[in-house]
Motif scaffolding. Structure first.
Motif, PDB file in Angstrom:
ATOM      1  N   VAL A 107       0.995  -1.364   0.138  1.00  0.00           N
ATOM      2  CA  VAL A 107       0.061  -0.137  -0.178  1.00  0.00           C
ATOM      3  C   VAL A 107       0.957   1.101  -0.011  1.00  0.00           C
ATOM      4  O   VAL A 107       0.584   2.263  -0.622  1.00  0.00           O
ATOM      5  CB  VAL A 107      -0.971   0.083   1.345  1.00  0.00           C
ATOM      6  N   LEU A 108       1.903   1.362   0.643  1.00  0.00           N
ATOM      7  CA  LEU A 108       2.794   2.294   1.020  1.00  0.00           C
ATOM      8  C   LEU A 108       3.482   2.587  -0.469  1.00  0.00           C
ATOM      9  O   LEU A 108       3.823   3.649  -0.825  1.00  0.00           O
ATOM     10  CB  LEU A 108       3.773   2.218   1.972  1.00  0.00           C
ATOM     11  N   SER A 109       3.975   1.621  -1.047  1.00  0.00           N
ATOM     12  CA  SER A 109       4.568   1.752  -2.473  1.00  0.00           C
ATOM     13  C   SER A 109       3.836   2.356  -3.438  1.00  0.00           C
ATOM     14  O   SER A 109       4.367   2.973  -4.338  1.00  0.00           O
ATOM     15  CB  SER A 109       5.223   0.326  -2.643  1.00  0.00           C
ATOM     16  N   THR A 110       2.409   2.132  -3.358  1.00  0.00           N
ATOM     17  CA  THR A 110       1.693   2.731  -4.346  1.00  0.00           C
ATOM     18  C   THR A 110       1.078   4.276  -3.963  1.00  0.00           C
ATOM     19  O   THR A 110       0.902   4.958  -4.833  1.00  0.00           O
ATOM     20  CB  THR A 110       0.512   1.778  -4.745  1.00  0.00           C
ATOM     21  N   VAL A 163     -12.853  -2.431   5.742  1.00  0.00           N
ATOM     22  CA  VAL A 163     -12.777  -2.642   4.465  1.00  0.00           C
ATOM     23  C   VAL A 163     -12.620  -4.189   3.929  1.00  0.00           C
ATOM     24  O   VAL A 163     -12.877  -4.565   2.571  1.00  0.00           O
ATOM     25  CB  VAL A 163     -11.960  -1.754   3.410  1.00  0.00           C
ATOM     26  N   TRP A 164     -11.883  -4.729   4.821  1.00  0.00           N
ATOM     27  CA  TRP A 164     -11.688  -6.079   4.788  1.00  0.00           C
ATOM     28  C   TRP A 164     -11.581  -6.857   5.855  1.00  0.00           C
ATOM     29  O   TRP A 164     -11.054  -6.449   7.162  1.00  0.00           O
ATOM     30  CB  TRP A 164     -10.441  -6.464   4.018  1.00  0.00           C
ATOM     31  N   GLU A 165     -12.275  -7.778   6.157  1.00  0.00           N
ATOM     32  CA  GLU A 165     -12.282  -8.819   6.941  1.00  0.00           C
ATOM     33  C   GLU A 165     -12.355 -10.331   6.915  1.00  0.00           C
ATOM     34  O   GLU A 165     -13.220 -10.785   6.125  1.00  0.00           O
ATOM     35  CB  GLU A 165     -13.529  -8.498   8.075  1.00  0.00           C
ATOM     36  N   ARG A 166     -11.115 -11.010   7.361  1.00  0.00           N
ATOM     37  CA  ARG A 166     -10.733 -12.352   6.788  1.00  0.00           C
ATOM     38  C   ARG A 166     -12.123 -13.139   6.976  1.00  0.00           C
ATOM     39  O   ARG A 166     -12.551 -13.912   6.118  1.00  0.00           O
ATOM     40  CB  ARG A 166      -9.650 -12.817   7.672  1.00  0.00           C
ATOM     41  N   ALA A 197      -6.515  -6.466  -5.205  1.00  0.00           N
ATOM     42  CA  ALA A 197      -7.831  -6.392  -4.476  1.00  0.00           C
ATOM     43  C   ALA A 197      -7.537  -5.099  -3.550  1.00  0.00           C
ATOM     44  O   ALA A 197      -8.370  -3.964  -3.348  1.00  0.00           O
ATOM     45  CB  ALA A 197      -8.452  -7.433  -3.956  1.00  0.00           C
ATOM     46  N   LEU A 198      -6.648  -5.175  -2.572  1.00  0.00           N
ATOM     47  CA  LEU A 198      -6.463  -4.262  -1.581  1.00  0.00           C
ATOM     48  C   LEU A 198      -6.148  -2.927  -1.880  1.00  0.00           C
ATOM     49  O   LEU A 198      -6.462  -1.854  -1.768  1.00  0.00           O
ATOM     50  CB  LEU A 198      -5.156  -4.804  -0.611  1.00  0.00           C
ATOM     51  N   LYS A 199      -5.236  -2.845  -3.078  1.00  0.00           N
ATOM     52  CA  LYS A 199      -4.920  -1.543  -3.810  1.00  0.00           C
ATOM     53  C   LYS A 199      -6.242  -0.766  -4.385  1.00  0.00           C
ATOM     54  O   LYS A 199      -6.319   0.228  -4.332  1.00  0.00           O
ATOM     55  CB  LYS A 199      -3.702  -1.784  -4.681  1.00  0.00           C
ATOM     56  N   GLN A 200      -6.813  -1.890  -4.989  1.00  0.00           N
ATOM     57  CA  GLN A 200      -7.920  -1.190  -5.971  1.00  0.00           C
ATOM     58  C   GLN A 200      -9.135  -0.551  -4.606  1.00  0.00           C
ATOM     59  O   GLN A 200      -9.755   0.158  -4.724  1.00  0.00           O
ATOM     60  CB  GLN A 200      -8.828  -2.141  -6.572  1.00  0.00           C
ATOM     61  N   ILE A 201      -9.167  -1.504  -3.444  1.00  0.00           N
ATOM     62  CA  ILE A 201      -9.975  -0.860  -2.333  1.00  0.00           C
ATOM     63  C   ILE A 201      -9.519   0.512  -1.945  1.00  0.00           C
ATOM     64  O   ILE A 201     -10.507   1.451  -1.642  1.00  0.00           O
ATOM     65  CB  ILE A 201     -10.278  -2.053  -1.285  1.00  0.00           C
ATOM     66  N   VAL A 202      -8.336   0.602  -1.484  1.00  0.00           N
ATOM     67  CA  VAL A 202      -7.678   1.840  -0.972  1.00  0.00           C
ATOM     68  C   VAL A 202      -7.961   2.925  -2.167  1.00  0.00           C
ATOM     69  O   VAL A 202      -8.499   3.974  -1.777  1.00  0.00           O
ATOM     70  CB  VAL A 202      -6.233   1.742  -0.849  1.00  0.00           C
ATOM     71  N   GLY A 244      -2.351   1.610 -13.296  1.00  0.00           N
ATOM     72  CA  GLY A 244      -1.647   1.193 -14.286  1.00  0.00           C
ATOM     73  C   GLY A 244      -1.997  -0.476 -14.501  1.00  0.00           C
ATOM     74  O   GLY A 244      -2.948  -0.733 -14.548  1.00  0.00           O
ATOM     75  N   HIS A 245      -1.045  -1.331 -14.472  1.00  0.00           N
ATOM     76  CA  HIS A 245      -1.169  -2.769 -14.907  1.00  0.00           C
ATOM     77  C   HIS A 245      -2.185  -3.253 -13.888  1.00  0.00           C
ATOM     78  O   HIS A 245      -2.857  -4.309 -14.549  1.00  0.00           O
ATOM     79  CB  HIS A 245       0.360  -3.443 -14.982  1.00  0.00           C
ATOM     80  N   ILE A 246      -2.205  -2.896 -12.690  1.00  0.00           N
ATOM     81  CA  ILE A 246      -3.189  -3.891 -11.815  1.00  0.00           C
ATOM     82  C   ILE A 246      -4.683  -3.430 -12.182  1.00  0.00           C
ATOM     83  O   ILE A 246      -5.152  -4.616 -12.152  1.00  0.00           O
ATOM     84  CB  ILE A 246      -2.921  -3.119 -10.416  1.00  0.00           C
ATOM     85  N   ASP A 247      -4.898  -2.553 -12.886  1.00  0.00           N
ATOM     86  CA  ASP A 247      -6.228  -2.430 -13.437  1.00  0.00           C
ATOM     87  C   ASP A 247      -6.382  -3.104 -14.600  1.00  0.00           C
ATOM     88  O   ASP A 247      -7.542  -3.375 -15.112  1.00  0.00           O
ATOM     89  CB  ASP A 247      -6.461  -0.952 -13.645  1.00  0.00           C
ATOM     90  N   ARG A 248      -5.366  -3.499 -15.366  1.00  0.00           N
ATOM     91  CA  ARG A 248      -5.499  -4.016 -16.766  1.00  0.00           C
ATOM     92  C   ARG A 248      -5.430  -5.681 -16.620  1.00  0.00           C
ATOM     93  O   ARG A 248      -5.597  -6.510 -17.436  1.00  0.00           O
ATOM     94  CB  ARG A 248      -4.716  -3.597 -17.785  1.00  0.00           C
ATOM     95  N   VAL A 249      -4.616  -6.174 -15.462  1.00  0.00           N
ATOM     96  CA  VAL A 249      -4.276  -7.583 -15.411  1.00  0.00           C
ATOM     97  C   VAL A 249      -5.717  -8.262 -15.363  1.00  0.00           C
ATOM     98  O   VAL A 249      -6.634  -8.083 -14.407  1.00  0.00           O
ATOM     99  CB  VAL A 249      -3.459  -7.782 -14.139  1.00  0.00           C
ATOM    100  N   GLY A 250      -5.901  -9.418 -15.970  1.00  0.00           N
ATOM    101  CA  GLY A 250      -7.122 -10.418 -15.949  1.00  0.00           C
ATOM    102  C   GLY A 250      -8.290  -9.781 -16.569  1.00  0.00           C
ATOM    103  O   GLY A 250      -9.299 -10.249 -16.457  1.00  0.00           O
ATOM    104  N   ARG A 251      -8.069  -8.574 -17.310  1.00  0.00           N
ATOM    105  CA  ARG A 251      -9.217  -7.855 -18.189  1.00  0.00           C
ATOM    106  C   ARG A 251      -9.326  -8.515 -19.540  1.00  0.00           C
ATOM    107  O   ARG A 251      -8.290  -8.814 -20.083  1.00  0.00           O
ATOM    108  CB  ARG A 251      -9.065  -6.677 -18.069  1.00  0.00           C
TER     109      ARG A 251
END
Length: 111
Positions: A44-47, A74-77, A88-93, A104-111
């Motif tokens: 999270v801090l790197s992004t 925002v997340w509970e195991r 998923a965590l970065k998208q939630i944040v 960037g690539h996180i939003d496009r991976v798997g699309r």
């Protein structure tokens, strides 16, 4: 005896003057989830290095694994069926602090 470490003021956004977001990860020490939690905090801090005001790890017990952003769960195991992947965590944040931001690539991976 005086307090040697007075509380610090919340980090403020230069653009809005409002407090920057605070992310907390509460993890179970009995389950040895410290490394997983620290890795997620690092990601999270790197992004969001400039956008975040604080990222903290809170030790707990009893199988707890919760991620809160400004106090909101925002997340509970147990509720969400395991651990979030980093994407998923970065998208939630992002969706909560800067919805128009392209990850960037996180939003496009798997699309």
């Amino acid at each position: 005896m005086t307090d040697q470490n007075p509380p610090q003021a919340a980090a403020l956004s230069e653009s809005t003057g409002l407090p920057k977001p605070k992310l907390t990860i509460t993890y179970c020490t009995q389950c040895s989830w410290l490394l997983r939690s620290a890795w997620m905090a690092q990601e999270v801090l790197s992004t969001f290095a400039l956008e975040m005001g604080e990222v903290s790890l809170i030790p707990g017990t009893g199988g707890i694994f919760e991620i809160r952003l400004d106090g909101e769960l925002v997340w509970e195991r147990k509720r969400d069926g395991g651990f979030p992947d980093v994407k998923a965590l970065k998208q939630i944040v992002r969706d909560r602090i800067d919805p128009s931001r392209d990850l960037g690539h996180i939003d496009r991976v798997g699309r």
